[in-house]
Design a protein around this motif. Structure first.
Motif, PDB file in Angstrom:
ATOM      1  N   SER A  27     -69.938  83.151 -19.587  1.00 52.28           N
ATOM      2  CA  SER A  27     -70.957  82.504 -20.473  1.00 52.28           C
ATOM      3  C   SER A  27     -71.459  83.212 -21.771  1.00 52.28           C
ATOM      4  CB  SER A  27     -72.325  82.282 -19.613  1.00 52.28           C
ATOM      5  OG  SER A  27     -72.632  83.587 -19.153  1.00 52.28           O
ATOM      6  N   GLU A  28     -72.253  82.528 -22.801  1.00 52.42           N
ATOM      7  CA  GLU A  28     -72.682  83.089 -23.812  1.00 52.42           C
ATOM      8  C   GLU A  28     -74.057  82.093 -24.083  1.00 52.42           C
ATOM      9  OE1 GLU A  28     -69.708  82.798 -26.811  1.00 52.42           O
ATOM     10  OE2 GLU A  28     -70.434  80.612 -27.394  1.00 52.42           O
ATOM     11  N   ARG A  29     -74.728  83.071 -24.877  1.00 53.87           N
ATOM     12  CA  ARG A  29     -76.316  82.280 -25.138  1.00 53.87           C
ATOM     13  C   ARG A  29     -75.828  81.767 -26.520  1.00 53.87           C
ATOM     14  NH1 ARG A  29     -80.358  80.102 -22.775  1.00 53.87           N
ATOM     15  NH2 ARG A  29     -81.926  80.990 -24.256  1.00 53.87           N
ATOM     16  N   ASP A  33     -79.495  77.345 -25.687  1.00 54.89           N
ATOM     17  CA  ASP A  33     -78.406  76.685 -24.698  1.00 54.89           C
ATOM     18  C   ASP A  33     -77.841  77.964 -24.054  1.00 54.89           C
ATOM     19  OD1 ASP A  33     -79.373  74.095 -25.197  1.00 54.89           O
ATOM     20  OD2 ASP A  33     -77.808  73.808 -26.679  1.00 54.89           O
ATOM     21  N   THR A  34     -77.325  77.824 -23.046  1.00 52.28           N
ATOM     22  CA  THR A  34     -76.084  78.487 -22.219  1.00 52.28           C
ATOM     23  C   THR A  34     -74.835  77.815 -22.245  1.00 52.28           C
ATOM     24  OG1 THR A  34     -77.884  79.866 -20.944  1.00 52.28           O
ATOM     25  CG2 THR A  34     -75.577  79.863 -20.140  1.00 52.28           C
ATOM     26  N   ASP A  52     -82.459  75.616 -21.666  1.00 52.15           N
ATOM     27  CA  ASP A  52     -83.328  76.551 -21.273  1.00 52.15           C
ATOM     28  C   ASP A  52     -84.173  76.020 -19.962  1.00 52.15           C
ATOM     29  OD1 ASP A  52     -83.024  78.819 -22.841  1.00 52.15           O
ATOM     30  OD2 ASP A  52     -84.587  78.507 -24.359  1.00 52.15           O
TER      31      ASP A  52
END
Length: 274
Positions: A27-29, A33-34, A52
């Motif tokens: 995962s990444e930000r 959003d994720t 969020d």
């Protein structure tokens, strides 16, 4: 969470995918959003965007050649809004098919009847696309689709465990779902969890949500139903099958319905992640 005088459950949309990832999950930000990625055999990826607030924004399937197809688009224009604004006020549908074809009793049904329920169009016309959250929180909108009442799985009080013997009984509905997904890889099925009336509203919402997720996990792990074609929601002690405030195994259940025609995602290309 509580919105006005009503409680709703919103779960971690990526929990099932993390459990299935086995090293192929990351995962990444990005902005608010994720974005998560689940690697699939053959070079495919399942891409999920969550905001969020934990609200699912979009889920898509990305192919090795760069093509990307939306499976679920839960986005809407404008600022964040409270959950009660996702409730669509509709009249009950006029059901003109036999009751046993509208709500299929899984225990007594064959695969043909189950497949028919999970591939049929809405029982009344649907004139626009709705978001997934509108479908989740609007009972009369969901009622426009047939359903399968999986009465072969009735949970112990306070439990969300699907026992091995009950899991084996999901073979017929899994085969029907896989057949529908082969015909349309963008099919989406909502798995709904329920409890009896024993316990608090909040505890029952959480428990019912876990029950729905447990069934979704079994369908994927044991029968290879693609996890991206499933979504889950718990409704607690709402919509009791048996009208009793006491313990009831029949009320501790799971229901499955096709919601693809309500969210109308067929053929849409996904825009780049935000």
């Amino acid at each position: 969470m509580r919105d006005r005088d009503t409680y709703f459950i919103r779960h971690d949309e990526n929990e099932r995918f993390r459990d299935l990832g086995r090293g192929g999950y990351r995962s990444e930000r990005r902005g608010g959003d994720t974005i998560t990625y689940l690697d699939r055999p053959g070079g495919e990826q399942i891409v999920t965007i969550v905001d969020d607030d934990g609200r699912l924004v979009r889920r898509s399937r990305r192919f090795r050649d760069g093509r990307e197809v939306v499976i679920i688009d839960n986005s809407f224009g404008g600022p964040r809004r409270p959950i009660y604004e996702d409730v669509v006020d509709l009249p009950p549908p006029d059901i003109r098919i036999p009751r046993d074809r509208y709500v299929v009793d899984y225990e007594g049904a064959d695969e043909r009847a189950v497949y028919e329920a999970l591939s049929a169009p809405p029982v009344v016309a649907v004139d626009r696309r709705y978001t997934l959250d509108q479908v989740r929180y609007s009972p009369q909108l969901r009622a426009r689709m047939r359903s399968v009442d999986i009465n072969t799985i009735t949970f112990e009080t306070g439990s969300f465990t699907v026992t091995p013997d009950q899991a084996a009984r999901l073979a017929t509905i899994a085969a029907a779902m896989n057949q529908a997904i082969r015909a349309n890889p963008q099919e989406v099925f909502l798995i709904e969890g329920y409890t009896d009336a024993v316990g608090s509203d909040v505890d029952n919402l959480s428990l019912s949500d876990r029950r729905a997720q447990s069934v979704a996990t079994v369908l994927t792990q044991s029968f290879k139903v693609p996890p991206e074609n499933l979504t889950t929601q718990g409704y607690g002690e709402q919509y009791l099958k048996v009208n009793t405030q006491g313990p009831s195994r029949e009320n501790r259940r799971v229901t499955v319905r096709r919601i693809t025609p309500l969210i109308q995602q067929q053929g849409q290309a996904a825009p780049p992640p935000r």
